[in-house]
Design an enzyme around this catalytic site. Sequence first.
Site, PDB file in Angstrom:
ATOM      1  N   ASP A   1       5.521   2.543  10.113  1.00 34.32           N
ATOM      2  CA  ASP A   1       4.501   3.304   9.390  1.00 34.32           C
ATOM      3  C   ASP A   1       4.812   4.804   9.413  1.00 34.32           C
ATOM      4  O   ASP A   1       5.795   5.242  10.024  1.00 34.32           O
ATOM      5  CB  ASP A   1       3.128   2.982  10.013  1.00 34.32           C
ATOM      6  CG  ASP A   1       2.034   2.852   8.968  1.00 34.32           C
ATOM      7  OD1 ASP A   1       2.131   3.517   7.919  1.00 34.32           O
ATOM      8  OD2 ASP A   1       1.080   2.100   9.212  1.00 34.32           O
TER       9      ASP A   1
ATOM     10  N   MET B   1       7.511   9.449  -1.051  1.00 33.23           N
ATOM     11  CA  MET B   1       8.732  10.116  -1.542  1.00 33.23           C
ATOM     12  C   MET B   1       9.613   9.143  -2.313  1.00 33.23           C
ATOM     13  O   MET B   1      10.837   9.201  -2.232  1.00 33.23           O
ATOM     14  CB  MET B   1       9.507  10.749  -0.387  1.00 33.23           C
ATOM     15  CG  MET B   1       8.986  12.144  -0.051  1.00 33.23           C
ATOM     16  SD  MET B   1      10.161  13.048   0.950  1.00 33.23           S
ATOM     17  CE  MET B   1      11.496  13.318  -0.198  1.00 33.23           C
TER      18      MET B   1
ATOM     19  N   ASP C   1      -2.482   1.780   0.810  1.00 34.37           N
ATOM     20  CA  ASP C   1      -2.971   0.465   1.237  1.00 34.37           C
ATOM     21  C   ASP C   1      -3.784  -0.276   0.172  1.00 34.37           C
ATOM     22  O   ASP C   1      -4.629   0.308  -0.509  1.00 34.37           O
ATOM     23  CB  ASP C   1      -3.846   0.607   2.487  1.00 34.37           C
ATOM     24  CG  ASP C   1      -3.032   1.022   3.702  1.00 34.37           C
ATOM     25  OD1 ASP C   1      -1.824   1.300   3.551  1.00 34.37           O
ATOM     26  OD2 ASP C   1      -3.615   1.059   4.794  1.00 34.37           O
TER      27      ASP C   1
HETATM   28  C1  GLA Z   1      -1.317   2.061   7.483  1.00 31.80           C
HETATM   29  C2  GLA Z   1      -0.489   0.982   6.789  1.00 31.80           C
HETATM   30  C3  GLA Z   1      -1.249  -0.346   6.825  1.00 31.80           C
HETATM   31  C4  GLA Z   1      -1.537  -0.733   8.274  1.00 31.80           C
HETATM   32  C5  GLA Z   1      -2.302   0.387   8.954  1.00 31.80           C
HETATM   33  C6  GLA Z   1      -2.444   0.153  10.447  1.00 31.80           C
HETATM   34  O1  GLA Z   1      -2.487   2.342   6.768  1.00 31.80           O
HETATM   35  O2  GLA Z   1      -0.204   1.349   5.466  1.00 31.80           O
HETATM   36  O3  GLA Z   1      -0.511  -1.362   6.181  1.00 31.80           O
HETATM   37  O4  GLA Z   1      -0.331  -0.983   8.941  1.00 31.80           O
HETATM   38  O5  GLA Z   1      -1.658   1.652   8.801  1.00 31.80           O
HETATM   39  O6  GLA Z   1      -3.126   1.180  11.084  1.00 31.80           O
END
Ligand code: GLA
Length: 420
Positions: free
Chosen positions: A183, A220, A238
């Site tokens: 992440d 990016m 997300d």
């Molecule tokens: C980010 C990622 C998600 C998930 C959360 C966990 O938002 O994009 O897919 O992994 O973190 O905190």
Amino acid sequence: MGSGGGRVAVEEVVRVRVRMVGGWYCWLLVLLASPTFTFGNRIGIGIGSRRSLLPNGLALTPPMGWNSWNHFNCKIDEKIIKETADALVSTGLSKLGYTYVNIDDCWAEIARDDKGNLVPKKTTFPSGIKSLADYVHSKGLKLGIYSDAGYFTCSKTMPGSLGHEEQDAKTFASWGIDYLKYDNCNNDGTKPTVRYPIMTRALMKSGRDIFFSLCEWGDMHPALWGAKVGNSWRTTNDISDTWESMVSRADMNEFYADLARPGGWNDPDMLEVGNGGMTKDEYIVHFSIWAISKAPLLLGCDVRNMTKETVEIITNKEVIAVNQDGLGVQAKKVRSEGDQEIWAGPLTGYRFAVLLVNRGPLRNSITAEWDDIGIPPKSIVKARDLWEHKTLNTQFVGNLTASVDSHACKMYILKPVSSS
Ligand code: GLA
């Protein structure tokens, strides 16, 4: 490549987009203004590098499995992970290819140990990750884990790997980890193009082949540099369990279609099928677009408790076969007229996957023209309906028309049999 490399990538994007609807020009402008292009040279964009891959031999087809985040968020423990592994086997999902069991955020203690190692959270993962990996492997499955190219993960409940890349990659390899989602939260402000390759190198030195999933949210344009760095790259922020969220991620991901290939895939985020926020038809659209887009098929529901409908959708072998087709070419939205869309892409054996999507509020008829799909106009074509599991009696010349419900789709494999 030299400085021409960045320009080639731009030209390619231009070439793709001029065929598309007007709204995409905004995207194009954003891309042209992007530092990725200005400094394309430095981060290695170009024909040569675009074709090269992370040499771990993984992801020849998009990954399939499950991830804890969409359904459980931080409320995970080793019992859930083990029961999920059991359920993937008992439901037959593992036999269909769903083999990655991926733990997302919140699996570790907030503090490293006195040697700087990550420590599995004692209250929720008391047996440790190695023992979980052994369990998952004993079922014929693979274990994935999660970290972050920053000081803390997005939940801020555990450390990230920034500055600890080699140590953490070694830890993951020693535990028997098969997949790392990485992440982008709480970082030091340097570019992902700097921070992610450090983990790539660490994984390559770890002594284990570990699928590397770049979760950089598309910031990016990782489709432009991700293939040398990882096996998949998020192209969007997300997803949530709504129709609007799902189709908008499908669109953002489609923009990069030309850049997916065996070994490195565009990732519009994990599946929401079975989480309850969409209708059955909407989930069928969701699963169909992800499949035809060669997206990772990572289930995000509670596979221990699925409805018949959910099982029916995610076990559709014919749709899964489109996703896993050896040619590995991501479909594009080849035409859209208002709310009616035609997505299409080639498959092995001179076949074509076609998806008719009705995004509007009323039932409507949608026509797929051979010309838009890349089939010679006079070809006689056999059509297999992948949700009805029926080969249609009629053979088609020039086009195929179907009536499609609101927020629903029809999905076909077309096979030209001869020319008229
Ligand atoms: C980010 C990622 C998600 C998930 C959360 C966990 O938002 O994009 O897919 O992994 O973190 O905190």
